[in-house]
Design a protein around this motif. Structure first.
Motif, PDB file in Angstrom:
ATOM      1  N   UNK A  77       0.872  -1.172   0.000  1.00 37.44           N
ATOM      2  CA  UNK A  77       0.000   0.000   0.000  1.00 37.44           C
ATOM      3  C   UNK A  77       0.910   1.223   0.000  1.00 37.44           C
ATOM      4  N   UNK A  78       0.697   2.091  -1.001  1.00 40.47           N
ATOM      5  CA  UNK A  78       1.556   3.256  -1.218  1.00 40.47           C
ATOM      6  C   UNK A  78       0.760   4.529  -0.929  1.00 40.47           C
ATOM      7  N   UNK A  79       1.374   5.482  -0.206  1.00 39.15           N
ATOM      8  CA  UNK A  79       0.663   6.717   0.129  1.00 39.15           C
ATOM      9  C   UNK A  79       0.695   7.751  -0.990  1.00 39.15           C
ATOM     10  N   UNK A  80       1.654   7.622  -1.898  1.00 36.12           N
ATOM     11  CA  UNK A  80       1.758   8.558  -3.023  1.00 36.12           C
ATOM     12  C   UNK A  80       2.041   7.745  -4.279  1.00 36.12           C
ATOM     13  N   UNK A  81       1.028   7.578  -5.121  1.00 26.96           N
ATOM     14  CA  UNK A  81       1.176   6.734  -6.305  1.00 26.96           C
ATOM     15  C   UNK A  81       2.242   7.259  -7.264  1.00 26.96           C
ATOM     16  N   UNK A  82       2.615   8.514  -7.126  1.00 31.97           N
ATOM     17  CA  UNK A  82       3.700   9.067  -7.936  1.00 31.97           C
ATOM     18  C   UNK A  82       5.038   8.427  -7.589  1.00 31.97           C
ATOM     19  N   UNK A  83       5.134   7.839  -6.421  1.00 29.58           N
ATOM     20  CA  UNK A  83       6.376   7.192  -5.977  1.00 29.58           C
ATOM     21  C   UNK A  83       6.282   5.668  -6.060  1.00 29.58           C
ATOM     22  N   UNK A  84       5.234   5.158  -6.690  1.00 29.75           N
ATOM     23  CA  UNK A  84       5.029   3.710  -6.724  1.00 29.75           C
ATOM     24  C   UNK A  84       6.115   2.979  -7.522  1.00 29.75           C
ATOM     25  N   UNK A  85       6.546   3.558  -8.637  1.00 28.22           N
ATOM     26  CA  UNK A  85       7.592   2.898  -9.439  1.00 28.22           C
ATOM     27  C   UNK A  85       8.896   2.789  -8.661  1.00 28.22           C
ATOM     28  N   UNK A  86       9.250   3.855  -7.954  1.00 29.76           N
ATOM     29  CA  UNK A  86      10.482   3.837  -7.156  1.00 29.76           C
ATOM     30  C   UNK A  86      10.359   2.825  -6.019  1.00 29.76           C
ATOM     31  N   UNK A  87       9.201   2.795  -5.359  1.00 26.08           N
ATOM     32  CA  UNK A  87       8.992   1.848  -4.255  1.00 26.08           C
ATOM     33  C   UNK A  87       9.061   0.410  -4.771  1.00 26.08           C
TER      34      UNK A  87
END
Length: 140
Positions: free
Chosen positions: A95-105
């Protein structure tokens, strides 16, 4: 692999002495030598068929490391199992709080799993924190 050696020895003993009882004694010895190894192999095969977690994998530590990643707020449905000898697989939801950072995560998660836990066959589902928070609770 070594079983022909005692069989040959038994044959030589029978030829030289006529003592035929040596043959079943050697056969029983070979059987007793094989049984423990067969049991270990059977346990490993059953563990793989039942998709058991590999004993050397610490699932709680994997979850802890994934939760340490930036933007990851939760980890759930985390499963690790053995596909075949020497090949473990893992799947989970992040579960990601900022989908803009999903690729990096996702890239960081895959790198950690590969380097620290030797897991190369990984499936990770990314979930948006906002959508997850607004999900209606399902009751059965």
């Amino acid at each position: 692999m070594l079983s022909p050696v005692p069989v040959i020895v038994a044959a030589v003993v029978v030829l030289l002495t006529g003592w035929t009882l040596v043959d079943p004694i050697i056969g029983a010895g070979i059987g007793l030598f094989i049984v423990p190894r067969t049991w270990i192999l059977l346990k490993q095969a059953i563990h793989i068929l039942l998709e058991g977690t590999p004993p050397e994998v610490n699932v709680a530590l994997i979850e802890k490391r994934l939760l340490e990643l930036p933007a990851v707020t939760a980890v759930h449905d985390l499963h690790v199992w053995t596909i075949t000898s020497g090949l473990d697989a893992m799947s989970c939801h992040l579960v990601i709080d900022d989908m803009g950072r999903s690729s990096a995560a996702l890239a960081m998660a895959q790198a950690i799993l590969r380097k620290e836990f030797k897991l190369n066959h990984v499936t990770i589902q990314i979930e948006d924190y906002l959508l997850r928070e607004n999900e209606p609770e399902i009751r059965f």
